[in-house]
Design an enzyme around this catalytic site. Structure first.
Site, PDB file in Angstrom:
ATOM      1  N   ASP A   1       0.832  -1.202   0.000  1.00  0.00           N
ATOM      2  CA  ASP A   1       0.000   0.000   0.000  1.00  0.00           C
ATOM      3  C   ASP A   1       0.867   1.252   0.000  1.00  0.00           C
ATOM      4  OD1 ASP A   1      -2.581   1.426   2.180  1.00  0.00           O
ATOM      5  OD2 ASP A   1      -2.339   1.475  -0.006  1.00  0.00           O
TER       6      ASP A   1
ATOM      7  N   LYS B   1       3.006   3.311  -5.669  1.00  0.00           N
ATOM      8  CA  LYS B   1       2.456   2.306  -6.589  1.00  0.00           C
ATOM      9  C   LYS B   1       3.520   1.802  -7.570  1.00  0.00           C
ATOM     10  CE  LYS B   1      -0.770   3.355  -4.007  1.00  0.00           C
ATOM     11  NZ  LYS B   1      -0.798   2.563  -2.733  1.00  0.00           N
TER      12      LYS B   1
ATOM     13  N   ASP C   1      -3.185  -3.052  -2.538  1.00  0.00           N
ATOM     14  CA  ASP C   1      -4.231  -2.029  -2.585  1.00  0.00           C
ATOM     15  C   ASP C   1      -4.085  -1.193  -3.859  1.00  0.00           C
ATOM     16  OD1 ASP C   1      -5.206   0.883  -0.626  1.00  0.00           O
ATOM     17  OD2 ASP C   1      -6.439  -0.550  -1.741  1.00  0.00           O
ATOM     18  N   ASN C   2      -5.165  -0.565  -4.289  1.00  0.00           N
ATOM     19  CA  ASN C   2      -5.143   0.462  -5.352  1.00  0.00           C
ATOM     20  C   ASN C   2      -4.751  -0.041  -6.728  1.00  0.00           C
ATOM     21  OD1 ASN C   2      -3.596   2.084  -2.718  1.00  0.00           O
ATOM     22  ND2 ASN C   2      -5.659   2.644  -3.360  1.00  0.00           N
TER      23      ASN C   2
ATOM     24  N   GLU D   1     -11.461   4.097  -1.262  1.00  0.00           N
ATOM     25  CA  GLU D   1     -11.900   4.433   0.103  1.00  0.00           C
ATOM     26  C   GLU D   1     -12.784   5.682   0.133  1.00  0.00           C
ATOM     27  OE1 GLU D   1      -8.769   3.663  -0.739  1.00  0.00           O
ATOM     28  OE2 GLU D   1      -7.356   5.195  -0.202  1.00  0.00           O
TER      29      GLU D   1
END
Ligand SMILES: O=C(NCCCCCn1ccc2cnccc21)c1cc(-c2ccc(F)cc2)cc(O)c1O
Ligand SMILES: [Mg+2]
Length: 214
Positions: A141, A144, A169-170, A199
Protein backbone atom coordinates in the site's frame (compact mmCIF):
# COMPACT_ATOMS: atom_id res chain seq x y z
CA UNK A 1 -0.26 26.62 9.50
CA UNK A 2 -2.27 24.48 11.85
CA UNK A 3 -2.54 20.70 12.12
CA UNK A 4 -1.73 18.26 9.35
CA UNK A 5 -4.35 15.82 8.06
CA UNK A 6 -2.77 12.92 9.97
CA UNK A 7 -2.77 15.06 13.13
CA UNK A 8 -6.47 15.82 12.61
CA UNK A 9 -7.13 12.09 12.19
CA UNK A 10 -5.28 11.36 15.47
CA UNK A 11 -7.40 14.02 17.23
CA UNK A 12 -10.58 12.39 15.89
CA UNK A 13 -9.39 9.04 17.31
CA UNK A 14 -8.57 10.55 20.71
CA UNK A 15 -11.96 12.29 20.79
CA UNK A 16 -14.22 9.50 19.48
CA UNK A 17 -12.53 6.16 20.14
CA UNK A 18 -12.02 4.14 23.33
CA UNK A 19 -8.44 3.42 24.38
CA UNK A 20 -7.55 -0.25 23.88
CA UNK A 21 -10.50 -0.85 21.56
CA UNK A 22 -9.26 -1.35 17.95
CA UNK A 23 -12.80 -1.55 16.51
CA UNK A 24 -13.59 1.93 17.91
CA UNK A 25 -10.32 3.32 16.46
CA UNK A 26 -11.20 1.92 13.01
CA UNK A 27 -14.77 3.29 13.27
CA UNK A 28 -13.54 6.73 14.38
CA UNK A 29 -11.13 7.03 11.44
CA UNK A 30 -13.74 5.81 8.93
CA UNK A 31 -16.36 8.23 10.26
CA UNK A 32 -13.93 11.16 10.15
CA UNK A 33 -12.66 10.36 6.63
CA UNK A 34 -16.14 9.76 5.25
CA UNK A 35 -17.80 12.84 6.82
CA UNK A 36 -15.02 15.38 7.44
CA UNK A 37 -12.08 14.89 5.11
CA UNK A 38 -10.96 12.15 2.73
CA UNK A 39 -7.69 10.37 3.52
CA UNK A 40 -5.85 7.48 1.83
CA UNK A 41 -6.68 4.74 4.36
CA UNK A 42 -7.69 1.42 2.82
CA UNK A 43 -11.10 2.24 4.32
CA UNK A 44 -14.14 0.28 5.51
CA UNK A 45 -15.20 -1.39 2.24
CA UNK A 46 -11.77 -2.65 1.09
CA UNK A 47 -11.00 -3.15 4.81
CA UNK A 48 -13.55 -5.97 4.98
CA UNK A 49 -11.73 -7.75 2.13
CA UNK A 50 -8.39 -7.16 3.92
CA UNK A 51 -9.91 -8.62 7.11
CA UNK A 52 -11.15 -11.74 5.31
CA UNK A 53 -7.78 -12.43 3.65
CA UNK A 54 -5.84 -11.87 6.91
CA UNK A 55 -8.26 -14.16 8.77
CA UNK A 56 -7.93 -16.85 6.06
CA UNK A 57 -4.09 -16.67 6.04
CA UNK A 58 -3.79 -16.29 9.85
CA UNK A 59 -0.15 -15.25 9.36
CA UNK A 60 2.66 -15.87 11.87
CA UNK A 61 4.71 -13.20 10.11
CA UNK A 62 3.20 -10.24 8.24
CA UNK A 63 4.63 -7.23 6.41
CA UNK A 64 2.85 -3.98 5.51
CA UNK A 65 4.40 -1.57 3.02
CA UNK A 66 2.93 1.86 3.67
CA UNK A 67 1.70 2.61 7.21
CA UNK A 68 0.36 6.18 6.73
CA UNK A 69 -1.75 6.78 9.89
CA UNK A 70 -1.82 3.12 10.90
CA UNK A 71 -5.44 2.41 9.91
CA UNK A 72 -4.68 -0.84 8.03
CA UNK A 73 -1.97 -1.64 10.58
CA UNK A 74 -4.70 -1.67 13.28
CA UNK A 75 -7.05 -3.66 11.00
CA UNK A 76 -4.38 -6.34 10.45
CA UNK A 77 -2.84 -6.41 13.96
CA UNK A 78 -6.22 -6.81 15.71
CA UNK A 79 -6.73 -10.10 13.83
CA UNK A 80 -3.28 -11.62 14.54
CA UNK A 81 -2.92 -14.56 16.93
CA UNK A 82 -0.94 -13.93 20.12
CA UNK A 83 2.83 -14.04 19.61
CA UNK A 84 2.72 -13.04 15.95
CA UNK A 85 4.27 -9.84 14.60
CA UNK A 86 3.33 -7.31 11.96
CA UNK A 87 6.23 -5.32 10.54
CA UNK A 88 5.07 -2.09 8.90
CA UNK A 89 7.31 0.23 6.86
CA UNK A 90 6.73 3.98 6.62
CA UNK A 91 8.91 6.40 4.63
CA UNK A 92 7.52 9.65 6.05
CA UNK A 93 8.60 10.35 9.68
CA UNK A 94 5.59 12.62 10.33
CA UNK A 95 3.18 9.87 9.24
CA UNK A 96 5.15 7.34 11.34
CA UNK A 97 4.89 9.52 14.47
CA UNK A 98 1.09 9.74 14.13
CA UNK A 99 0.77 6.03 13.30
CA UNK A 100 2.68 5.03 16.44
CA UNK A 101 0.18 7.02 18.54
CA UNK A 102 -2.87 5.55 16.78
CA UNK A 103 -1.49 1.98 17.02
CA UNK A 104 -0.78 2.55 20.76
CA UNK A 105 -4.24 4.07 21.29
CA UNK A 106 -5.71 0.83 19.89
CA UNK A 107 -3.52 -1.11 22.38
CA UNK A 108 -1.72 -3.01 19.60
CA UNK A 109 1.82 -1.68 20.06
CA UNK A 110 3.11 -5.08 21.25
CA UNK A 111 2.05 -6.74 17.97
CA UNK A 112 3.48 -4.11 15.64
CA UNK A 113 7.03 -3.16 14.67
CA UNK A 114 6.99 0.15 12.79
CA UNK A 115 10.21 0.75 10.82
CA UNK A 116 10.94 4.11 9.18
CA UNK A 117 12.64 4.26 5.79
CA UNK A 118 12.42 3.27 2.14
CA UNK A 119 11.29 -0.30 1.38
CA UNK A 120 14.14 -0.83 -1.08
CA UNK A 121 16.68 -0.40 1.71
CA UNK A 122 14.71 -2.08 4.52
CA UNK A 123 13.48 -5.29 2.83
CA UNK A 124 17.02 -6.72 2.41
CA UNK A 125 17.59 -6.21 6.15
CA UNK A 126 14.46 -8.01 7.35
CA UNK A 127 16.13 -11.37 8.04
CA UNK A 128 19.04 -10.05 10.05
CA UNK A 129 17.25 -7.13 11.77
CA UNK A 130 14.01 -8.91 12.72
CA UNK A 131 14.85 -12.62 12.50
CA UNK A 132 12.33 -13.15 9.72
CA UNK A 133 12.66 -16.39 7.70
CA UNK A 134 9.79 -15.55 5.35
CA UNK A 135 6.51 -13.60 5.33
CA UNK A 136 3.18 -15.45 5.31
CA UNK A 137 1.35 -12.25 4.34
CA UNK A 138 2.35 -8.95 2.68
CA UNK A 139 0.03 -5.92 2.28
CA UNK A 140 1.29 -3.55 -0.45
CA UNK A 141 0.00 0.00 0.00
CA UNK A 142 2.99 2.28 -0.60
CA UNK A 143 4.27 4.03 -3.75
CA UNK A 144 2.46 2.31 -6.59
CA UNK A 145 5.61 2.18 -8.77
CA UNK A 146 7.36 0.27 -5.98
CA UNK A 147 4.98 -2.71 -6.00
CA UNK A 148 6.90 -4.59 -8.76
CA UNK A 149 10.47 -3.84 -7.66
CA UNK A 150 9.64 -4.66 -4.04
CA UNK A 151 7.88 -7.91 -4.96
CA UNK A 152 10.99 -8.93 -6.92
CA UNK A 153 13.15 -7.88 -3.96
CA UNK A 154 11.07 -10.02 -1.57
CA UNK A 155 11.58 -12.99 -3.94
CA UNK A 156 15.32 -12.37 -4.30
CA UNK A 157 15.80 -12.02 -0.53
CA UNK A 158 14.07 -15.38 0.02
CA UNK A 159 11.32 -13.68 2.04
CA UNK A 160 8.47 -15.43 0.19
CA UNK A 161 7.70 -19.14 0.61
CA UNK A 162 5.30 -21.54 -1.14
CA UNK A 163 1.89 -20.18 -0.14
CA UNK A 164 2.91 -16.64 0.87
CA UNK A 165 0.02 -14.27 0.14
CA UNK A 166 0.49 -10.79 -1.33
CA UNK A 167 -2.48 -8.40 -1.10
CA UNK A 168 -2.12 -5.16 -3.07
CA UNK A 169 -4.23 -2.03 -2.59
CA UNK A 170 -5.14 0.46 -5.35
CA UNK A 171 -4.63 -1.81 -8.34
CA UNK A 172 -7.29 0.27 -10.23
CA UNK A 173 -7.09 3.71 -8.55
CA UNK A 174 -4.48 5.21 -8.59
CA UNK A 175 -3.62 1.96 -10.42
CA UNK A 176 -0.68 -0.38 -10.62
CA UNK A 177 -0.77 -1.67 -14.23
CA UNK A 178 2.79 -3.01 -14.23
CA UNK A 179 2.14 -4.93 -10.99
CA UNK A 180 -1.08 -6.49 -12.34
CA UNK A 181 0.78 -7.61 -15.47
CA UNK A 182 3.59 -9.04 -13.33
CA UNK A 183 1.54 -11.15 -10.91
CA UNK A 184 -1.07 -12.17 -13.52
CA UNK A 185 1.48 -13.33 -16.14
CA UNK A 186 4.08 -14.95 -13.92
CA UNK A 187 3.25 -18.68 -13.50
CA UNK A 188 4.71 -18.58 -9.98
CA UNK A 189 1.70 -16.52 -8.83
CA UNK A 190 -1.98 -17.44 -8.59
CA UNK A 191 -3.84 -14.08 -8.66
CA UNK A 192 -7.41 -12.98 -8.01
CA UNK A 193 -8.99 -9.51 -8.23
CA UNK A 194 -11.40 -8.35 -5.51
CA UNK A 195 -13.51 -5.53 -6.99
CA UNK A 196 -14.39 -2.73 -4.60
CA UNK A 197 -14.31 1.07 -4.40
CA UNK A 198 -11.69 3.68 -3.62
CA UNK A 199 -11.90 4.43 0.10
CA UNK A 200 -14.89 6.62 1.05
CA UNK A 201 -15.91 7.12 -2.62
CA UNK A 202 -17.96 5.51 -5.43
CA UNK A 203 -14.89 5.35 -7.71
CA UNK A 204 -13.89 1.79 -8.65
CA UNK A 205 -10.80 0.34 -7.03
CA UNK A 206 -9.85 -3.14 -5.87
CA UNK A 207 -7.38 -5.43 -4.19
CA UNK A 208 -5.30 -8.07 -5.98
CA UNK A 209 -4.58 -11.21 -3.96
CA UNK A 210 -1.60 -13.19 -5.27
CA UNK A 211 -0.38 -16.50 -3.82
CA UNK A 212 3.32 -17.22 -4.40
CA UNK A 213 3.60 -20.84 -5.62
CA UNK A 214 7.38 -21.04 -5.04
O1 LIG B 1 -0.33 7.01 -2.77
C1 LIG B 1 -0.95 6.23 -2.06
N1 LIG B 1 -0.33 5.52 -1.11
C2 LIG B 1 1.13 5.66 -0.93
C3 LIG B 1 1.49 6.88 -0.05
C4 LIG B 1 2.99 7.12 0.01
C5 LIG B 1 3.73 5.87 0.48
C6 LIG B 1 5.19 6.17 0.76
N2 LIG B 1 5.78 5.03 1.43
C7 LIG B 1 5.28 4.43 2.53
C8 LIG B 1 6.15 3.41 2.90
C9 LIG B 1 7.19 3.38 1.98
C10 LIG B 1 8.36 2.59 1.86
N3 LIG B 1 9.21 2.83 0.83
C11 LIG B 1 8.95 3.81 -0.05
C12 LIG B 1 7.82 4.63 0.02
C13 LIG B 1 6.94 4.40 1.05
C14 LIG B 1 -2.43 6.13 -2.20
C15 LIG B 1 -3.10 7.10 -2.97
C16 LIG B 1 -4.50 7.04 -3.11
C17 LIG B 1 -5.21 8.08 -3.92
C18 LIG B 1 -4.77 9.41 -3.91
C19 LIG B 1 -5.43 10.37 -4.66
C20 LIG B 1 -6.53 10.00 -5.42
F1 LIG B 1 -7.18 10.94 -6.14
C21 LIG B 1 -6.97 8.69 -5.46
C22 LIG B 1 -6.30 7.72 -4.71
C23 LIG B 1 -5.23 6.03 -2.49
C24 LIG B 1 -4.56 5.06 -1.73
O2 LIG B 1 -5.25 4.06 -1.12
C25 LIG B 1 -3.17 5.09 -1.60
O3 LIG B 1 -2.57 4.10 -0.87
MG1 LIG C 1 -3.95 2.52 -0.54
Amino acid sequence: TGLSRPQRILKAVQKNATKGNPESVIAAIDHYCRHSEWAMNVGDEKGLILDSVVTEVNPSTALELGTYCGYSTVRIARLLSPGTKLITLEFNPDYAAIARQIIAYAGLQDKVILVEGPSGDLIPKMKQQHGIKSFDFVFLDHWKDRYVPDTKLLEECGLLRKGSVLLADNVICPGTPEYLKYVRNDPRYESRYFKSNLEYTKVEDGLEKSVFLG
